[in-house]
Write a protein that holds these residues in place. Sequence first.
Motif, mmCIF file in Angstrom:
data_model
loop_
_atom_site.group_PDB
_atom_site.id
_atom_site.type_symbol
_atom_site.label_atom_id
_atom_site.label_comp_id
_atom_site.label_asym_id
_atom_site.label_seq_id
_atom_site.Cartn_x
_atom_site.Cartn_y
_atom_site.Cartn_z
ATOM 1 N N ASN A 1 -1.581 4.647 9.324
ATOM 2 C CA ASN A 1 -2.983 4.258 9.125
ATOM 3 C C ASN A 1 -3.754 5.308 8.334
ATOM 4 O O ASN A 1 -4.750 4.991 7.688
ATOM 5 N N ALA A 2 -3.315 6.569 8.426
ATOM 6 C CA ALA A 2 -3.970 7.648 7.684
ATOM 7 C C ALA A 2 -3.446 7.767 6.262
ATOM 8 O O ALA A 2 -3.835 8.675 5.523
ATOM 9 N N ALA B 1 -9.096 -7.672 14.462
ATOM 10 C CA ALA B 1 -9.949 -6.748 13.690
ATOM 11 C C ALA B 1 -9.344 -6.483 12.311
ATOM 12 O O ALA B 1 -10.060 -6.477 11.298
ATOM 13 N N ASP B 2 -8.029 -6.270 12.257
ATOM 14 C CA ASP B 2 -7.374 -5.997 10.969
ATOM 15 C C ASP B 2 -7.407 -7.227 10.058
ATOM 16 O O ASP B 2 -7.662 -7.109 8.849
ATOM 17 N N LEU B 3 -7.131 -8.408 10.642
ATOM 18 C CA LEU B 3 -7.154 -9.625 9.824
ATOM 19 C C LEU B 3 -8.556 -9.907 9.302
ATOM 20 O O LEU B 3 -8.728 -10.319 8.138
ATOM 21 N N ARG B 4 -9.566 -9.690 10.138
ATOM 22 C CA ARG B 4 -10.942 -9.892 9.686
ATOM 23 C C ARG B 4 -11.284 -8.914 8.568
ATOM 24 O O ARG B 4 -11.921 -9.281 7.573
ATOM 25 N N ARG B 5 -10.869 -7.663 8.742
ATOM 26 C CA ARG B 5 -11.154 -6.667 7.705
ATOM 27 C C ARG B 5 -10.456 -7.022 6.392
ATOM 28 O O ARG B 5 -11.046 -6.940 5.313
ATOM 29 N N ASN B 6 -9.186 -7.442 6.485
ATOM 30 C CA ASN B 6 -8.447 -7.790 5.269
ATOM 31 C C ASN B 6 -9.060 -9.010 4.583
ATOM 32 O O ASN B 6 -9.171 -9.043 3.352
ATOM 33 N N GLU B 7 -9.436 -10.012 5.380
ATOM 34 C CA GLU B 7 -10.044 -11.212 4.804
ATOM 35 C C GLU B 7 -11.388 -10.882 4.175
ATOM 36 O O GLU B 7 -11.737 -11.395 3.087
ATOM 37 N N LEU B 8 -12.160 -10.003 4.848
ATOM 38 C CA LEU B 8 -13.450 -9.595 4.291
ATOM 39 C C LEU B 8 -13.269 -8.863 2.972
ATOM 40 O O LEU B 8 -13.982 -9.127 1.994
ATOM 41 N N GLU B 9 -12.296 -7.970 2.921
ATOM 42 C CA GLU B 9 -12.029 -7.234 1.676
ATOM 43 C C GLU B 9 -11.619 -8.196 0.567
ATOM 44 O O GLU B 9 -12.039 -8.044 -0.588
ATOM 45 N N PHE B 10 -10.805 -9.191 0.917
ATOM 46 C CA PHE B 10 -10.375 -10.161 -0.100
ATOM 47 C C PHE B 10 -11.573 -10.938 -0.647
ATOM 48 O O PHE B 10 -11.709 -11.107 -1.864
ATOM 49 N N ARG B 11 -12.434 -11.423 0.247
ATOM 50 C CA ARG B 11 -13.573 -12.216 -0.214
ATOM 51 C C ARG B 11 -14.545 -11.384 -1.038
ATOM 52 O O ARG B 11 -15.050 -11.844 -2.064
ATOM 53 N N VAL B 12 -14.809 -10.163 -0.572
ATOM 54 C CA VAL B 12 -15.729 -9.303 -1.317
ATOM 55 C C VAL B 12 -15.149 -8.968 -2.685
ATOM 56 O O VAL B 12 -15.859 -8.991 -3.702
ATOM 57 N N THR B 13 -13.860 -8.671 -2.723
ATOM 58 C CA THR B 13 -13.215 -8.354 -4.001
ATOM 59 C C THR B 13 -13.274 -9.540 -4.951
ATOM 60 O O THR B 13 -13.535 -9.391 -6.155
ATOM 61 N N ASP B 14 -13.044 -10.746 -4.411
ATOM 62 C CA ASP B 14 -13.079 -11.948 -5.242
ATOM 63 C C ASP B 14 -14.464 -12.150 -5.855
ATOM 64 O O ASP B 14 -14.605 -12.400 -7.063
ATOM 65 N N VAL B 15 -15.514 -12.013 -5.040
ATOM 66 C CA VAL B 15 -16.874 -12.231 -5.542
ATOM 67 C C VAL B 15 -17.288 -11.124 -6.515
ATOM 68 O O VAL B 15 -17.903 -11.395 -7.554
ATOM 69 N N THR B 16 -16.955 -9.872 -6.174
ATOM 70 C CA THR B 16 -17.339 -8.771 -7.072
ATOM 71 C C THR B 16 -16.601 -8.863 -8.410
ATOM 72 O O THR B 16 -17.169 -8.529 -9.454
ATOM 73 N N LEU C 1 -5.706 28.950 2.862
ATOM 74 C CA LEU C 1 -5.645 30.006 3.873
ATOM 75 C C LEU C 1 -6.754 29.845 4.896
ATOM 76 O O LEU C 1 -6.617 30.227 6.050
ATOM 77 N N ASN C 2 -7.867 29.256 4.463
ATOM 78 C CA ASN C 2 -8.996 29.096 5.383
ATOM 79 C C ASN C 2 -8.918 27.801 6.177
ATOM 80 O O ASN C 2 -9.763 27.533 7.011
ATOM 81 N N ALA C 3 -7.911 26.948 5.884
ATOM 82 C CA ALA C 3 -7.789 25.680 6.606
ATOM 83 C C ALA C 3 -7.341 25.923 8.031
ATOM 84 O O ALA C 3 -6.698 26.914 8.342
ATOM 85 N N ASN C 4 -7.684 25.011 8.889
ATOM 86 C CA ASN C 4 -7.278 25.090 10.287
ATOM 87 C C ASN C 4 -5.998 24.305 10.465
ATOM 88 O O ASN C 4 -5.955 23.110 10.247
ATOM 89 N N ALA C 5 -4.917 24.986 10.864
ATOM 90 C CA ALA C 5 -3.627 24.326 10.982
ATOM 91 C C ALA C 5 -3.634 23.220 12.013
ATOM 92 O O ALA C 5 -2.821 22.309 11.975
ATOM 93 N N GLU C 6 -4.574 23.261 12.961
ATOM 94 C CA GLU C 6 -4.591 22.238 13.996
ATOM 95 C C GLU C 6 -5.426 21.036 13.594
ATOM 96 O O GLU C 6 -5.522 20.061 14.325
ATOM 97 N N ASP C 7 -6.031 21.102 12.402
ATOM 98 C CA ASP C 7 -6.849 19.980 11.958
ATOM 99 C C ASP C 7 -5.946 18.948 11.304
ATOM 100 O O ASP C 7 -5.756 18.943 10.108
ATOM 101 N N THR C 8 -5.365 18.084 12.089
ATOM 102 C CA THR C 8 -4.404 17.111 11.610
ATOM 103 C C THR C 8 -5.058 15.842 11.108
ATOM 104 O O THR C 8 -4.415 14.987 10.537
ATOM 105 N N GLY C 9 -6.345 15.689 11.340
ATOM 106 C CA GLY C 9 -7.027 14.476 10.931
ATOM 107 C C GLY C 9 -7.047 13.411 12.007
ATOM 108 O O GLY C 9 -7.497 12.299 11.792
ATOM 109 N N PHE C 10 -6.553 13.721 13.222
ATOM 110 C CA PHE C 10 -6.538 12.747 14.320
ATOM 111 C C PHE C 10 -7.376 13.261 15.469
ATOM 112 O O PHE C 10 -7.455 14.455 15.688
#
Length: 530
Positions: free
Chosen positions: A30-31, A275-290, A521-530
Amino acid sequence: QAALLVMSIPEFRDQQGQFSAMQFEQLVRNAGMTQRTFVAGLRLDLLLNQVRAGFEDTDFALPSEVAEQRRLAEQTRDIRYSLVRAAQLGASLEVSDAEVNEFYQSNGSSFMRPEALKLEYVAVDPARFESEIDITDEQIEAEYAVRRAAMEEVAARAERRRAAHILVAVNDDRTTQQATQLISSLRDRLEMGEDFAELAKEASDDRATANNGGDLGPVGRGDLPESMEQALFALAEGDVSAPVRTDAGLHLVRLVSVQARELPTVEQNRDAIVADLRRNELEFRVTDVTDQLADLALAHSDLEMPAEALGLDVEQTEWLTPGTGRGLLANAAVREVLASDAVRYQGYNSDIIQLDDGRYIVLRLAEVKPEELRPLSEVRGDIVAAIRRERALSKLDQLASSARESIDAGADLKVVAALLAAPVSTEAGLTRNATSPSQELVRAAFRLSHTAVSPQVLRLANGDLVALVVDAVNDGGGELSEQEHAMALAELAEAEGRRSLRHVLGLLRDTTKVKVYENRLNANAEDTGF
């Protein structure tokens, strides 16, 4: 080490607190990463942390350094001062109409009203389509089937099987033929009902497992020789394989149990799937109209026809001033489009622009109000304030010069305060981080290296004039408990370590051709994004 860190991340654990390979793969996917790239990134972070820790975690501080730091950091000062504020002085000054007119005529360029723009735009709002989307049970079942296939594949790779074996070794004392005959006889005894564990204790040449009934414990793919793995993963629970050959000899392999991960049902996944199907369908419709809007905007010289074709409205902004960042001009993409010749000077419609609120728009420049001089009545207050400040600063310059001459002649603060027509104020126990009477005055008090009988005359950044005397300097540094002292040593050592690292980076930059990635060097090794 990276693998252990992955298993320690809370987001990758199931409800029982155990590491979940399926959850790990899903979150990483997902990331936008693969498991391999995620672990590779952790390994790089661990390596970079070692470099940083080599400096920051190995430095140290001495008790004398802590004492000196506390002496200065916790120091307080007792001061007396006389302050003349430029704003108060200016407020008492009279400004004539003639002065205002002269200033207005001489500084007209400072009172120009900037150019203003009015924009037309057509917006596609994703929220418009949300109520129109209906997800059916058939769609949910189909999506679940796809996801279950992926989960089964992951579960199969992560499946572990508890195995046991009996080894008949082929060595200098036993030929392959003899081992084959012996393993066959052991297989026959098992088929006649003898217990596998007891037979392993009696006959297995793997003495490390024989006393435990040949138990190999839970194993996964890749843990056993290939021939044994193939045999084990082809067995049903409780079954024993035919003789299997490895470099060690011949084996009988028994599948004791299967530790398979239970996969979620469609009902357990329903909310996420919807939720995923709604999001995908929404993206499809918005992309089609835009996409349609972009094509229509390119084909027409205005926005009325594209809006009518798609059932949208043409909207118009209020007057907007470039540089203020208000309304649509707060969006960097909008500002970039308005700077283009095609939209700014040739009257074309823009390409699709995504706004920060999620909407997509096409815009065009509707009207331009050119730069113009603001009327005197509108800027009179600003002019009066500017003249007053200018005259106040000039008067304060004269007062400062007179005060210094008076001090050189031996005047004390009381005499200087009378000259400035300002009262003498006192502050006792002033700390470095105090904000009263003002941060700048506090900094000025602490910049003075020692107490002096003669006042110091200073001009502050805001134009204020102050005559200042430091009466006492009180060093900080009271008694600390053993724990507090240890913490202070650790904090100072950490700060010294960071400074050492900065010095090394500076030395590398100045003396070598090595490229230093300080952001890594200044990044935090524990910052995995989750």
